[in-house]
Structures are given as structure tokens and as C-alpha cells.
Design a protein around this motif. Structure first.
Motif, PDB file in Angstrom:
ATOM      1  N   GLY A 119       3.429  12.549   3.361  1.00  0.00           N
ATOM      2  CA  GLY A 119       4.108  13.894   3.486  1.00  0.00           C
ATOM      3  C   GLY A 119       4.373  14.392   2.452  1.00  0.00           C
ATOM      4  O   GLY A 119       4.577  13.916   1.249  1.00  0.00           O
ATOM      5  N   TYR A 120       4.212  15.796   2.213  1.00  0.00           N
ATOM      6  CA  TYR A 120       4.687  16.643   0.985  1.00  0.00           C
ATOM      7  C   TYR A 120       5.388  17.725   1.503  1.00  0.00           C
ATOM      8  O   TYR A 120       5.078  18.493   2.439  1.00  0.00           O
ATOM      9  N   THR A 121       6.556  17.871   0.785  1.00  0.00           N
ATOM     10  CA  THR A 121       7.627  18.887   1.103  1.00  0.00           C
ATOM     11  C   THR A 121       7.571  20.039   0.005  1.00  0.00           C
ATOM     12  O   THR A 121       7.694  19.702  -1.139  1.00  0.00           O
ATOM     13  N   SER A 150       6.575  11.710   0.609  1.00  0.00           N
ATOM     14  CA  SER A 150       7.286  10.549   1.479  1.00  0.00           C
ATOM     15  C   SER A 150       6.114   9.908   2.063  1.00  0.00           C
ATOM     16  O   SER A 150       4.993  10.682   2.417  1.00  0.00           O
ATOM     17  N   VAL A 151       6.188   8.516   2.154  1.00  0.00           N
ATOM     18  CA  VAL A 151       4.998   8.063   2.675  1.00  0.00           C
ATOM     19  C   VAL A 151       5.940   6.822   3.493  1.00  0.00           C
ATOM     20  O   VAL A 151       6.556   5.973   3.193  1.00  0.00           O
ATOM     21  N   ARG A 152       5.375   6.702   4.825  1.00  0.00           N
ATOM     22  CA  ARG A 152       6.039   5.727   5.759  1.00  0.00           C
ATOM     23  C   ARG A 152       4.750   5.007   6.698  1.00  0.00           C
ATOM     24  O   ARG A 152       3.809   5.786   7.121  1.00  0.00           O
ATOM     25  N   ARG A 153       5.158   3.843   7.259  1.00  0.00           N
ATOM     26  CA  ARG A 153       4.286   3.073   8.177  1.00  0.00           C
ATOM     27  C   ARG A 153       4.622   3.850   9.642  1.00  0.00           C
ATOM     28  O   ARG A 153       5.896   3.738   9.902  1.00  0.00           O
ATOM     29  N   GLU A 170       0.791  -1.236  -0.131  1.00  0.00           N
ATOM     30  CA  GLU A 170       0.003   0.047   0.037  1.00  0.00           C
ATOM     31  C   GLU A 170       0.808   1.335   0.219  1.00  0.00           C
ATOM     32  O   GLU A 170       0.434   2.331  -0.874  1.00  0.00           O
ATOM     33  N   VAL A 171       1.929   1.114   0.736  1.00  0.00           N
ATOM     34  CA  VAL A 171       2.951   2.469   0.630  1.00  0.00           C
ATOM     35  C   VAL A 171       3.365   2.727  -0.721  1.00  0.00           C
ATOM     36  O   VAL A 171       3.600   3.904  -1.271  1.00  0.00           O
TER      37      VAL A 171
END
Length: 754
Positions: free
Chosen positions: A189-191, A176-179, A99-100
């Protein structure tokens, strides 16, 4: 006292020999000394790291990261499975990782870019990573060589797909995607340099992912229901055919009546196990018999046979045989090889060897008997096993085939039940699909910047600078091959260090010169160091006999003559009879001082007509007219005296004359100190080194001398058998730190040789 033969002396050979004698270790004191020695390099590298970190912080535009949280629903059906025993829902880690990756996929990115119209966002269009910058530079370079219409088309405006691909690359670089731990929560997240834009993009990614997941699940459920229904019919037919085939085979082979007259499986297993054990025992007995046969023929020693090692009789005979061989060696050395005691000892050795052989032959017989027993047991078990197998082989084959058919029928029946259950569950979910994820926390504009972090960059820059300094300092130590300490000399060449003599200007009050400074300033650092060297020399020789010590150096101007004269004064002030021998035929410094300075330097020319304990200045040491502050005058056998004793017709006769003089002096003096020439440039020192009991190597210019240079110089001794007592570091600055180690002294009765 160990004296080894000098061959080609290299740092690698000496280091390997030293490593076998003692393991090197690094203490905290060594680390502290390393840091102090390279303090300037470490401080400069750390300051440079801090400066680069500050420059990076000043030049980097701050960025903000906004985070939205979603949770994978535990009740969703596609990636969830129910534990039959506990009834709980389990979501696999691999599925969460999948899914990530879906959140970071190009399909989601393309949908968000169109939704927010990011193809016209200048922040994404102008930003690029170093990889894209390199690719752009290469593309620009290749475009110069393009010709014709293709080159003109490439230089034109990019199409819509190219713009989308470039925007997608920049967009995914900011996502950025994290568990979160081991939970089912994902942080998206978006930077961006704009905090509001970062929050808007993070929420758009989360909503797009949840909607796409719901749409995909609806399509999958519809296709899955149709496939499961078709599969159910196929599996039901296969289960029916498999069950029918098993029953037909059972009736055809009358398998039901085999149980009363069948094979006893337990008996077959036991006999098979016993057969394997018998075969292993036979192999072991055969191996032992072969070993003792080879031993009796002389191919192996009797220590290879275990029973011989534990046999009391053989051990006793071995002890007697060892004692007999010792007596044989002693009698051969005393009476000769053909004497009656020697022949009797040889006969005794032959008798003992015959008794040992007889005992081993007895052990061989035991091994043969054991092997015959093992073979008979193996044959009996094999016959029993063959008899059991032959009676029921056909029935066993039939039972195996029946078991396979029954297993196949059971498998198809279970498959049918499983597919039926899946079809029922799918039809229930088809009317109302459930989403896989839901929003937990929507993204909001962040209040603090995400990068650059001063509290992280500055310590990291300091650590990197310090690490670079350590690397430079270590590289400097590796490349710097100068002999800066006795520890390196002992580690790489295996030479022990006897002492460190400090740099001295010989200006003590009442001093009469450098050659007797050890008496004029008895408590100076120079005197204390030489006393330590003297103690190391005394420990290398047995007490009571005369010793002949030679002093040499690699090059000139290293202070060996000064150390030789002061060592002589130390021995003379202990009541020993001491004489100095000037064997430096090129630069006879001691001879010149004895002739010119005389008693002022504590020296006098050696005279054959005087007794060893008679003073050369006309006053005995025990006379009342000699003051207590007067030191004994050391006799010096000069170069001219040695040359006069040589044969007049021999050009190099001074070397045999030196050897003869040293043999004469051994009878009259307790300590003979020989001042040799520099061995790197003089063949006299290498030849005269064989006349002395030990060599003391003086190094006065060690900071200008490398390990390889010293090893090459020591290799000039060739195959001469020379005993090197150790190394004395001369002219050491008082500010230099030195840590003594166990390799800096020579033990009693032992001397390191090269």
C-alpha cells in the motif's frame, strides 16, 4: 470483648490488621457510587475528548491508500522446500517476513523514486514526522553556533544524496506492506493525498520488487552452481577417506569377534539402576537416623519423625501428657507449686515423657538396622559393577572409537548425495530462472479516504476522555484523605461503624428540645439511627450486668452530648435505670442544661438521697397522675458534684472522684452514660476512658477530618487500655448514600478495641 493496648496508632498498622481479619472487595454498587460521585469530572473529561477528536478531524488533511497485491510463487526454489513424505511445497513464515522487509528496503525505494521522479514531489518534500521536526529544530539550533567555512558550507544548498535520503524517508513513511492472513499474498500500500498518485506508486513498488527479485535470483543461481560443483568434489574425497579409516580401525582392533565375548549391556544397566536405588535408600535411612538423633538430644521436636507421628503408642502417651499438664496447671493454681497433688502431677508428666523417649529410642534402633542393611546392599552391588567393567573396558573403548568413525563415514556419504542432488537441480533452473512473485491485483485509485476515520476517532476520543476522567477521579479519591464514609474508616483504621445519624433541626411538632428528641419524634431518621446504635452497644456487652459507656469526640461541636442524652432516653424507656455523668470538665453542657432547662430537657441534677427508681420531680412513673406522653427524667451527675467529691487539696482530684462515683453508680444503675471531653485537646478524656467499659467515638465533622489526623488523635491515648465500641457518624446529610457492610456492627459479646 476484645480490648487492645493503644500504642502509636497509624493508618498503615490499622489497615494491615483489618486486612488480616477480612478481605476487601469491590462490588458493582461501589463502582456505581464512584461514577455518581464523580459524574461531573467524567462528563467534562468525555466532552473534552470529543472536542479534541472533532478538532483533529477538522484540521487533518484526508489521505488515500491504494493497495496492490502480489503472491509469492509456490514453485520458486530459493525459499521453498519439498516435504519428502507428502511431496508438497512448504514456505516458511520467516521467509515470508523476509520478503516483506525486502519490499520496504531502501534499494526498492530508491529505484521507485527515480522512476517516478519523486525528488521533486512537493507532498513528500514538505511533509515530515514529529521525529524529523525535532531533528530539524536541533540542527537549526546547532547551526547558530557553527563558525567559519564549515558553518557556511552547512548553510548552503543540499547535495543530491541528501535530497535522496530525505525523499526516501518521506517515501518509506507512506509505504505499508503486510501479509494477508496465513496465505502467500502480500499487500503493498501507498498513502497520499492524491488517490491517482497513490495507485501509481503502489504499482511501481510491486513491479520493481518482482523485477529485482528475478535479477537477484539469476545471479544467485549462477554463483550457486559453481560453488556446489566445487563442494561436491571436496565432500566426495572426505567421504572416501572416512570410510577407509573405519575399515582399517575395525581390522586393527579385531572388533568383529567382540560380539561373542562382549559386555552384557542389559546386565550393566540393571546393576547400575539397582546401585543408584541402593544409594538413595542409604541416604534416606541416614537422614532419618540423623533426624531422630537430633530429636533425642533435644535439638528437634518429635513431630519431625514420620514414624513417631503415626505411632499409636506415642499418640496415646502424648494425649495423656497433655491431660497431665492441664491437671498440673489447675492444681498449681488451686493448691500451689509445692503441694502433694502438684508434685504427683509433675511425677506423672516425667513418667510419660520417659515412656515417649523409650519408644523413640526403639524407633532409633529400627533406623540403625535399616541403615546397616542399605550399606551392605550398596557395597555388594558396587563390587559386582566393578567386576563387570574391569573385564571389558578395553573392548568398549575400541567399540566407541569405531562407532565414531562409522558415523563420520555415513555423514560424509549423505552429504555427498545431497550436494549431488542440489547440483542437478541448480543446473536445471539455470537455463530458465523462475520469478519468486507475480502480480495478483494491480492498484487502482481508492474511492474513500483512509484517514481520518470519524467512526474510529470519535469513539476513541470519547474513550480516552472517559479514561482520563477516571484517572482524575481516582487521583482525587487517592489524594482526598477526608473521612467521607465508614468503609474508609474501617479499611484504613480498623474502627467499626455503628451508625449514621442524619442531620436534624429538632423542629418536630411538640418537641421539647434536642436532648429528648428521640422521644418527641420516635419514627424520625434520627431516632431510627440511634436505636441502631443502641442495638450495637447492647450486642457488645453480656446481658444482666451494668454497663458504663463513654461518649467522646475528636473536637468540639460534634453533637456527642446530644447523642448521649438521647441514648439515655432510649434505655430509660425500656424500663432500665439510667444515669448521665457529665465528665466534660471544660464545657459541661449537660450540667448546664440540667440546671437551667431541667425537666423541659428531660434532665435533672442527680441527688444522693433518692433511690434509683424514685423520680426526681416528685412523681413516680407508675402513679396514675403521670400522663402517658410524659418521659422519665434522667438524673445528671454534674461536673460541680464531681469536683465537690474530690479532695480539696488536690488540683486534679476530680479524676479520682469521677472514678469513685462511677464505681458507686454501678451498684444502683443499669446503664451509665458518661459524656467525656474531646480527647484530642483534653487529657481528662484520655484518663477517664480507662474508667468506662467502652468508648463511643462521635464524628460530626468528618468531611473536614483526614484519616491521618484521626489516627494521630487516637494515638494520644498512648499505652492506655481502652475499648472502642465503634464510631457514630453524626450530622449526616439525608441525601448522602450509605451502604451498610458487615463491618458496621459489633457482634454479640465482642467489641473492637484500639
Amino acid at each position: 470483648m476484645v480490648v487492645q493496648e493503644i500504642r502509636k496508632l497509624t493508618g498503615t498498622d490499622m489497615a494491615s490488621r483489618e486486612s488480616r481479619q477480612q478481605q476487601d472487595y469491590i462490588s458493582f454498587r461501589d463502582i456505581w457510587a464512584f461514577l455518581r460521585r464523580h459524574f461531573f469530572i467524567l462528563a467534562l473529561a468525555s466532552a473534552a475528548g470529543l472536542a479534541l477528536g472533532a478538532l483533529y478531524i477538522a484540521k487533518t488533511q484526508p489521505t488515500y491508500t491504494s493497495i496492490a497485491r502480489i503472491v509469492i510463487d509456490r514453485e520458486q526454489a530459493r525459499i521453498a522446500s519439498q516435504d519428502a513424505s507428502t511431496g508438497t511445497i512448504i514456505i516458511e513464515t520467516a521467509e515470508i517476513a523476509s520478503e516483506v522487509e525486502i519490499v520496504k528496503s531502501e534499494a526498492i525505494a530508491r529505484s521507485v523514486i527515480k522512476q517516478l521522479n519523486l525528488t521533486e514531489d512537493p507532498e513528500i518534500q514538505t511533509s515530515s514526522s514529529w521525529r524529523s521536526a525535532v531533528r530539524g529544530a536541533i540542527s537549526a539550533l546547532l547551526s547558530v553556533f557553527d563558525q567559519g567555512d564549515e558553518g557556511a558550507a552547512a548553510a548552503g544548498e543540499p547535495d543530491e544524496e541528501d535530497i535522496m535520503r530525505r525523499t526516501m524517508a518521506g517515501f518509506l513513511g507512506r509505504v505499508s506492506v503486510r501479509r494477508v492472513g496465513q496465505s502467500y499474498v502480500l499487500e503493498i500500500g501507498y498513502t497520499s493525498t492524491d488517490p491517482v498518485k497513490a495507485a501509481r506508486a503502489a504499482n511501481a513498488i510491486a513491479n520493481t520488487y518482482m523485477q529485482s527479485s528475478l535479477d537477484a535470483k539469476s545471479q544467485i543461481i549462477a554463483r550457486g552452481a559453481q560453488w556446489i560443483e566445487d563442494r561436491l568434489v571436496e565432500v566426495g574425497q572426505q567421504a572416501h577417506e572416512a570410510a577407509l579409516s573405519a575399515e582399517e580401525y575395525r581390522n586393527r582392533n579385531d572388533i568383529a569377534q567382540v560380539g561373542a565375548f562382549g559386555l552384557d549391556q542389559q546386565q550393566l544397566t540393571e546393576i547400575s539402576s539397582q546401585l543408584l536405588s541402593a544409594q538413595a535408600a542409604k541416604a534416606g535411612e541416614a537422614a532419618r537416623l540423623a533426624t531422630i538423633n537430633r530429636m533425642l538430644t533435644g535439638e528437634l521436636p518429635d513431630s519431625y519423625v514420620g514414624e513417631a507421628l503415626g505411632n499409636t503408642e506415642i499418640n496415646r502417651l502424648r494425649s495423656e501428657l497433655g491431660a497431665a499438664r492441664t491437671r498440673l496447671e489447675a492444681q498449681q493454681a488451686r493448691y500451689g507449686a509445692e503441694s502433694e497433688p502438684t508434685l504427683a502431677a509433675k511425677a506423672e508428666i516425667a513418667r510419660l515423657e520417659g515412656l515417649i523417649t523409650t519408644e523413640l529410642v526403639r524407633i532409633q534402633g529400627v533406623y540403625k538396622s535399616n541403615l546397616d542393611t542399605a550399606e551392605a546392599r550398596e557395597q555388594l552391588l558396587q563390587e559386582q559393577l566393578d567386576a563387570i567393567k574391569g573385564n571389558v573396558s578395553e573392548k568398549n573403548l575400541a567399540r566407541v572409537e569405531l562407532t565414531e568413525l562409522e558415523s563420520r563415514a555415513t555423514t560424509y556419504r549423505r552429504m555427498y548425495e545431497s550436494v549431488l542432488q542440489q547440483l542437478i537441480s541448480t543446473l536445471q533452473k539455470q537455463s530458465f530462472p523462475i520469478g519468486d512473485a507475480r502480480m495478483v491485483t494491480a492498484a487502482t485509485p481508492p474511492l474513500a479516504k483512509n484517514w481520518p476515520k470519524t467512526t474510529l476517532i470519535m469513539p476513541m476520543a470519547l474513550m480516552l476522555g472517559f479514561a482520563g476522567g477516571l484517572g482524575l477521579a481516582g487521583l482525587r479519591d487517592v489524594l482526598d484523605r477526608r473521612i467521607s464514609s465508614g468503609e474508609r474508616l474501617g479499611r484504613e483504621l480498623g474502627l467499626p461503624t455503628l451508625g449514621y445519624v442524619p442531620f436534624t433541626r429538632f423542629q418536630a411538632p411538640g418537641s421539647k428540645g434536642a436532648l429528648r428528641f428521640v422521644l418527641d419524634a420516635p419514627y424520625s431518621g434520627f431516632s431510627e439511627a440511634l436505636r441502631g446504635v443502641k442495638s450495637s452497644i447492647d450486642a457488645a456487652f453480656p446481658a444482666g450486668g451494668p454497663i458504663v459507656v463513654g461518649l467522646t469526640s475528636v473536637g468540639g461541636g460534634e453533637g456527642k452530648s446530644t447523642i448521649a442524652a438521647n441514648l439515655g432516653q432510649l434505655y430509660a424507656n425500656e424500663g432500665l435505670r439510667v444515669v448521665l455523668v457529665d465528665a466534660n470538665f471544660k464545657k459541661p453542657y449537660l450540667s448546664i442544661q440540667a440546671a437551667s432547662a431541667g425537666p423541659k430537657a428531660g434532665l435533672a441534677i442527680y441527688r444522693d438521697d433518692l433511690e434509683p427508681d424514685e423520680p426526681v420531680d416528685g412523681k413516680r412513673k407508675g402513679d396514675k397522675q403521670v400522663r402517658h406522653d410524659e418521659a422519665p427524667i434522667l438524673p445528671v451527675l454534674t461536673v460541680d458534684q464531681i469536683r465537690k467529691a474530690a479532695h480539696p487539696g488536690h488540683r486534679f482530684g476530680h479524676l479520682p472522684a469521677l472514678k469513685k462515683k462511677l464505681e458507686e453508680l454501678r451498684h444502683d444503675y443499669d446503664v451509665i452514660i458518661v459524656d467525656l471531653s474531646t480527647f484530642a485537646t483534653s487529657a481528662d478524656a484520655r484518663a477517664a476512658s480507662a474508667y468506662v467499659d467502652g468508648i463511643l467515638l462521635v464524628l460530626g465533622n468528618r468531611r473536614n477530618m483526614t484519616v491521618e489526623w484521626l489516627a494521630s488523635a487516637l494515638a494520644t491515648f498512648g499505652k492506655s487500655r481502652v475499648g472502642i465500641l465503634g464510631v457514630v457518624f453524626n450530622k449526616r446529610k439525608s441525601g448522602q448514600w450509605w451502604r451498610p457492610s458487615s463491618r458496621n456492627t459489633v457482634g454479640a459479646g465482642e467489641r473492637h478495641g484500639v
